[in-house]
Design a protein around this motif. Structure first.
Motif, PDB file in Angstrom:
ATOM      1  N   HIS A  23     -60.730  22.858  39.357  1.00  0.00           N
ATOM      2  CA  HIS A  23     -59.040  22.180  39.155  1.00  0.00           C
ATOM      3  C   HIS A  23     -58.415  22.376  40.294  1.00  0.00           C
ATOM      4  N   VAL A  24     -57.132  21.214  40.867  1.00  0.00           N
ATOM      5  CA  VAL A  24     -56.302  21.310  41.443  1.00  0.00           C
ATOM      6  C   VAL A  24     -55.561  20.547  41.397  1.00  0.00           C
ATOM      7  N   TYR A  25     -54.330  21.516  41.535  1.00  0.00           N
ATOM      8  CA  TYR A  25     -53.113  21.073  41.166  1.00  0.00           C
ATOM      9  C   TYR A  25     -52.009  21.803  42.618  1.00  0.00           C
ATOM     10  N   PHE A  26     -51.026  20.698  42.572  1.00  0.00           N
ATOM     11  CA  PHE A  26     -50.523  20.597  44.045  1.00  0.00           C
ATOM     12  C   PHE A  26     -49.022  19.533  43.746  1.00  0.00           C
ATOM     13  N   ASP A  27     -48.211  19.801  43.987  1.00  0.00           N
ATOM     14  CA  ASP A  27     -46.848  19.606  44.353  1.00  0.00           C
ATOM     15  C   ASP A  27     -46.074  20.037  45.384  1.00  0.00           C
ATOM     16  N   GLY A  28     -44.851  18.822  45.470  1.00  0.00           N
ATOM     17  CA  GLY A  28     -44.353  19.137  47.137  1.00  0.00           C
ATOM     18  C   GLY A  28     -42.819  19.481  46.675  1.00  0.00           C
ATOM     19  N   ALA A  29     -42.127  19.871  47.348  1.00  0.00           N
ATOM     20  CA  ALA A  29     -40.814  19.973  47.334  1.00  0.00           C
ATOM     21  C   ALA A  29     -40.121  19.663  48.373  1.00  0.00           C
ATOM     22  N   CYS A  30     -38.749  19.295  47.906  1.00  0.00           N
ATOM     23  CA  CYS A  30     -37.724  18.313  48.833  1.00  0.00           C
ATOM     24  C   CYS A  30     -36.255  18.925  49.004  1.00  0.00           C
ATOM     25  N   PRO A  73     -63.327  17.879  42.341  1.00  0.00           N
ATOM     26  CA  PRO A  73     -62.243  18.296  42.566  1.00  0.00           C
ATOM     27  C   PRO A  73     -61.184  17.373  41.262  1.00  0.00           C
ATOM     28  N   HIS A  74     -61.122  18.294  39.971  1.00  0.00           N
ATOM     29  CA  HIS A  74     -60.376  17.340  39.371  1.00  0.00           C
ATOM     30  C   HIS A  74     -58.753  18.042  39.262  1.00  0.00           C
ATOM     31  N   ILE A  75     -58.359  17.154  39.846  1.00  0.00           N
ATOM     32  CA  ILE A  75     -56.592  17.143  40.497  1.00  0.00           C
ATOM     33  C   ILE A  75     -55.483  16.566  39.741  1.00  0.00           C
ATOM     34  N   ARG A  76     -54.752  17.916  39.505  1.00  0.00           N
ATOM     35  CA  ARG A  76     -53.461  17.145  38.190  1.00  0.00           C
ATOM     36  C   ARG A  76     -51.752  17.460  39.572  1.00  0.00           C
ATOM     37  N   ASP A 124     -47.890  16.542  38.764  1.00  0.00           N
ATOM     38  CA  ASP A 124     -46.959  15.688  38.293  1.00  0.00           C
ATOM     39  C   ASP A 124     -46.362  14.578  38.870  1.00  0.00           C
ATOM     40  N   SER A 125     -46.724  14.086  39.835  1.00  0.00           N
ATOM     41  CA  SER A 125     -45.459  12.488  40.605  1.00  0.00           C
ATOM     42  C   SER A 125     -46.633  11.752  39.875  1.00  0.00           C
ATOM     43  N   GLU A 126     -45.601  10.871  38.683  1.00  0.00           N
ATOM     44  CA  GLU A 126     -46.739   9.805  38.507  1.00  0.00           C
ATOM     45  C   GLU A 126     -47.192   8.042  39.795  1.00  0.00           C
ATOM     46  N   LEU A 127     -46.530   8.997  40.822  1.00  0.00           N
ATOM     47  CA  LEU A 127     -46.690   7.655  41.751  1.00  0.00           C
ATOM     48  C   LEU A 127     -47.090   8.180  42.315  1.00  0.00           C
ATOM     49  N   ILE A 128     -47.392   9.041  42.891  1.00  0.00           N
ATOM     50  CA  ILE A 128     -48.610   9.421  43.708  1.00  0.00           C
ATOM     51  C   ILE A 128     -50.693   9.160  43.257  1.00  0.00           C
ATOM     52  N   VAL A 129     -50.426   9.621  42.048  1.00  0.00           N
ATOM     53  CA  VAL A 129     -51.495   9.616  41.144  1.00  0.00           C
ATOM     54  C   VAL A 129     -52.156   8.231  41.219  1.00  0.00           C
ATOM     55  N   LYS A 130     -50.819   7.312  40.510  1.00  0.00           N
ATOM     56  CA  LYS A 130     -51.140   5.974  39.947  1.00  0.00           C
ATOM     57  C   LYS A 130     -51.606   4.944  41.538  1.00  0.00           C
ATOM     58  N   GLN A 131     -51.126   5.529  42.943  1.00  0.00           N
ATOM     59  CA  GLN A 131     -51.431   4.989  43.959  1.00  0.00           C
ATOM     60  C   GLN A 131     -52.516   5.444  44.861  1.00  0.00           C
ATOM     61  N   VAL A 132     -53.625   6.638  44.310  1.00  0.00           N
ATOM     62  CA  VAL A 132     -54.205   7.284  44.616  1.00  0.00           C
ATOM     63  C   VAL A 132     -55.964   6.095  43.933  1.00  0.00           C
ATOM     64  N   ARG A 133     -55.085   6.373  42.955  1.00  0.00           N
ATOM     65  CA  ARG A 133     -56.267   5.448  41.327  1.00  0.00           C
ATOM     66  C   ARG A 133     -56.589   4.304  42.629  1.00  0.00           C
ATOM     67  N   GLN A 153     -61.636  13.556  40.642  1.00  0.00           N
ATOM     68  CA  GLN A 153     -60.800  13.250  39.235  1.00  0.00           C
ATOM     69  C   GLN A 153     -59.294  12.984  39.330  1.00  0.00           C
ATOM     70  N   ILE A 154     -58.296  12.349  39.613  1.00  0.00           N
ATOM     71  CA  ILE A 154     -57.037  12.892  39.817  1.00  0.00           C
ATOM     72  C   ILE A 154     -56.323  12.100  38.282  1.00  0.00           C
ATOM     73  N   GLU A 155     -55.190  13.340  37.522  1.00  0.00           N
ATOM     74  CA  GLU A 155     -54.394  12.236  36.223  1.00  0.00           C
ATOM     75  C   GLU A 155     -53.230  13.121  36.637  1.00  0.00           C
ATOM     76  N   HIS A 156     -52.368  12.288  35.813  1.00  0.00           N
ATOM     77  CA  HIS A 156     -50.742  12.970  35.981  1.00  0.00           C
ATOM     78  C   HIS A 156     -50.893  13.764  34.714  1.00  0.00           C
ATOM     79  N   VAL A 157     -49.979  15.012  35.054  1.00  0.00           N
ATOM     80  CA  VAL A 157     -49.648  15.954  34.150  1.00  0.00           C
ATOM     81  C   VAL A 157     -48.448  16.546  33.860  1.00  0.00           C
ATOM     82  N   PRO A 158     -47.050  16.974  33.063  1.00  0.00           N
ATOM     83  CA  PRO A 158     -46.532  16.428  33.219  1.00  0.00           C
ATOM     84  C   PRO A 158     -45.657  17.939  33.710  1.00  0.00           C
TER      85      PRO A 158
END
Length: 198
Positions: free
Chosen positions: A71-78, A133-136, A138-147, A175-180
């Motif tokens: 399970h792969v969790y990712f996040d960017g900060a700015c 990898p099962h990727i999760r 919280d960026s809906e934009l990234i998840v939907k673009q990758v899909r 797999q890639i999914e959007h999570v809260p």
């Protein structure tokens, strides 16, 4: 600095079978040393300590990680958009956290940071030898673009999406999914800690 509780003789054999060069230890307490992929493993009586800048490949060999799901969790900060940015990632197996990290990436937009976090997380998963990898995130934009559900009109984001797809092609399945956000809180914390420490 990862510490792997193991039989040093068995670990030495595993590394030798993988073509890793092994030398004698530098002190009476060290049984042997091995260098691979920018990291060094030092064997003691009942453990192996891995040190260096990028320990993932050497750790994977020592732990016997050969494929499997992670399970792969990712996040960017700015801080600002664009502004100083960072990435955070966490890899989790059934037995718990395999590895996690956060690092600054310079100036970027929020979406560029999210893509950079996903790219870094996938690189680490590949280094550890995982093949599913099962990727999760919280960026809906990234998840939907990758899909492929949403278009990527921004040229910089399009280039990053291409890199993500290249990395994904190296895995057997994904797999890639959007999570809260609260499900992704550790990756978020690591990304923000990297900015705080910069």
């Amino acid at each position: 600095m990862p510490v792997i509780e193991c039989d040093p003789d068995a670990a030495r054999e595993t590394l030798a079978e993988s073509g890793v060069d092994i030398t004698d230890g530098n002190t009476d307490h060290e049984r042997w040393r091995a260098t691979y992929g920018g990291a060094t493993a030092v064997a003691y009586d009942d453990k192996v300590v891995v040190q260096g800048g990028d320990t993932a490949q050497l750790e994977a060999l020592l732990r016997g990680d050969s494929g499997g799901r992670v399970h792969v969790y990712f996040d960017g900060a700015c801080r600002g958009n664009p502004g100083p940015s960072s990435v955070g990632y966490v890899l989790v197996e059934d037995g718990g956290i395999v590895t996690e990290g956060g690092e600054t990436i310079g100036r970027a937009t929020n979406n560029q940071a999210e893509y950079a976090a996903l790219i870094r997380a996938l690189e680490v998963a590949a280094d550890y030898g995982f093949d599913e990898p099962h990727i999760r995130g919280d960026s809906e934009l990234i998840v939907k673009q990758v899909r492929g559900e949403w278009d990527t009109n921004d040229p910089e984001l399009r280039e990053r999406r291409v890199r993500v797809r290249e990395l994904l092609m190296g895995f057997d399945d994904w797999q890639i999914e959007h999570v809260p956000r609260e499900i992704n809180d550790r990756a978020d914390e690591l990304a923000n800690d990297a900015l705080d420490d910069a």
